[in-house]
Motif scaffolding. Sequence first.
Motif, PDB file in Angstrom:
ATOM      1  N   THR A  69       0.829  -1.203   0.000  1.00  0.00           N
ATOM      2  CA  THR A  69       0.000   0.000   0.000  1.00  0.00           C
ATOM      3  C   THR A  69       0.863   1.253   0.000  1.00  0.00           C
ATOM      4  N   LEU A  70       1.947   1.246   0.768  1.00  0.00           N
ATOM      5  CA  LEU A  70       2.854   2.390   0.811  1.00  0.00           C
ATOM      6  C   LEU A  70       3.530   2.592  -0.535  1.00  0.00           C
ATOM      7  N   LEU A  73       1.073   4.128  -2.845  1.00  0.00           N
ATOM      8  CA  LEU A  73       0.846   5.525  -2.484  1.00  0.00           C
ATOM      9  C   LEU A  73       1.955   6.407  -3.052  1.00  0.00           C
ATOM     10  N   ILE A  74       3.196   5.929  -2.966  1.00  0.00           N
ATOM     11  CA  ILE A  74       4.324   6.673  -3.536  1.00  0.00           C
ATOM     12  C   ILE A  74       4.134   6.838  -5.037  1.00  0.00           C
ATOM     13  N   TYR A  75       3.677   5.775  -5.687  1.00  0.00           N
ATOM     14  CA  TYR A  75       3.420   5.849  -7.127  1.00  0.00           C
ATOM     15  C   TYR A  75       2.362   6.901  -7.436  1.00  0.00           C
ATOM     16  N   GLU A  76       1.284   6.923  -6.669  1.00  0.00           N
ATOM     17  CA  GLU A  76       0.188   7.859  -6.938  1.00  0.00           C
ATOM     18  C   GLU A  76       0.627   9.304  -6.715  1.00  0.00           C
ATOM     19  N   VAL A  77       1.440   9.541  -5.702  1.00  0.00           N
ATOM     20  CA  VAL A  77       1.960  10.893  -5.478  1.00  0.00           C
ATOM     21  C   VAL A  77       2.815  11.328  -6.658  1.00  0.00           C
TER      22      VAL A  77
END
Length: 219
Positions: A69-70, A73-77
Amino acid sequence: MLVLLLLVLPPLPAAHTTRLHVLGDMGPERQHPVGTGDYVPCRLAHFGTYTYVAPFLERVTHVGSGHITLFLLIYEVAGIVGNFLGGSSVARHSRGTFAAAAALIAGATLPLPVLGRWELGAVALLIAWGVGYGAVPVCSQSWFSTASPEAPEASTVLFTASFQATLSTGALVGGVVVDHTSPSTVMTTGGVAAVLMVLVVWVHHIRKVEWPETRQGRR
């Protein structure tokens, strides 16, 4: 989000009713994205790989379910950063921005089976991937709207429909590859498709094929 839309967006009244024949007239147009299909390999490359990035992180990088999940999340940012970078350059350099985005996707997915064995390598490539793909929707939607400025509603319909078509097709093809090989192979396959997109843009540049933006005095 609804409140922001009401406060920030100006009124956008429909100019006229969009009929089915309007959609049909847009597809065969030589410079329209639907007619050329130039952006298809890039989207197929993304959706065919990103759909299975979680199994890749689990089986190859050996990331725990909580940390996946982390990573995502880094990818989405990074994707948000790509949205802004693509939006700032697409009006001036549409072809170059799209080529750079496809090159980033290829540069991230092709070495992922090797460098993605380590968490640091996987994170670095996911950041590059996110920035690259974050610019793709901005470029393609701008291309759709510029190709048919007289029919913005119909252009949006075609953009959304093509988006969903490439999403489902890419996920399907990627699933077939994963079922018969491995998550690493699907990353390599997607990278090859992204390279194909870069080559298409390069050939268009060499042959001086005009994109919709260039017909309006842009490069």
